[in-house]
Scaffold this motif. Sequence first.
Motif: not given
Length: 70
Positions: A60-68
């Motif tokens: 989740g951290d990797s996914l949402f970090d990139e979508t920012i």
Amino acid sequence: MNHPINKKVLMPVMLLGSFLSILNQTILNVALPDLMEEFEIGPTTVDHWLYAGKWDFGTGDSLFDETIYY
């Protein structure tokens, strides 16, 4: 978007992340007996729960970090 990487900052950040990861695992290992007693489950089940939680957080951290950035 190609951002330059500051190598003088990258290494300390990676070392800090490794240290915190090991510290987190140590803290969770100390808590295992209490978790087993509280939820009345075996050590294998507690270990799977902790692994799933860490995997979920990391993904989740990797996914949402990139979508920012979009």
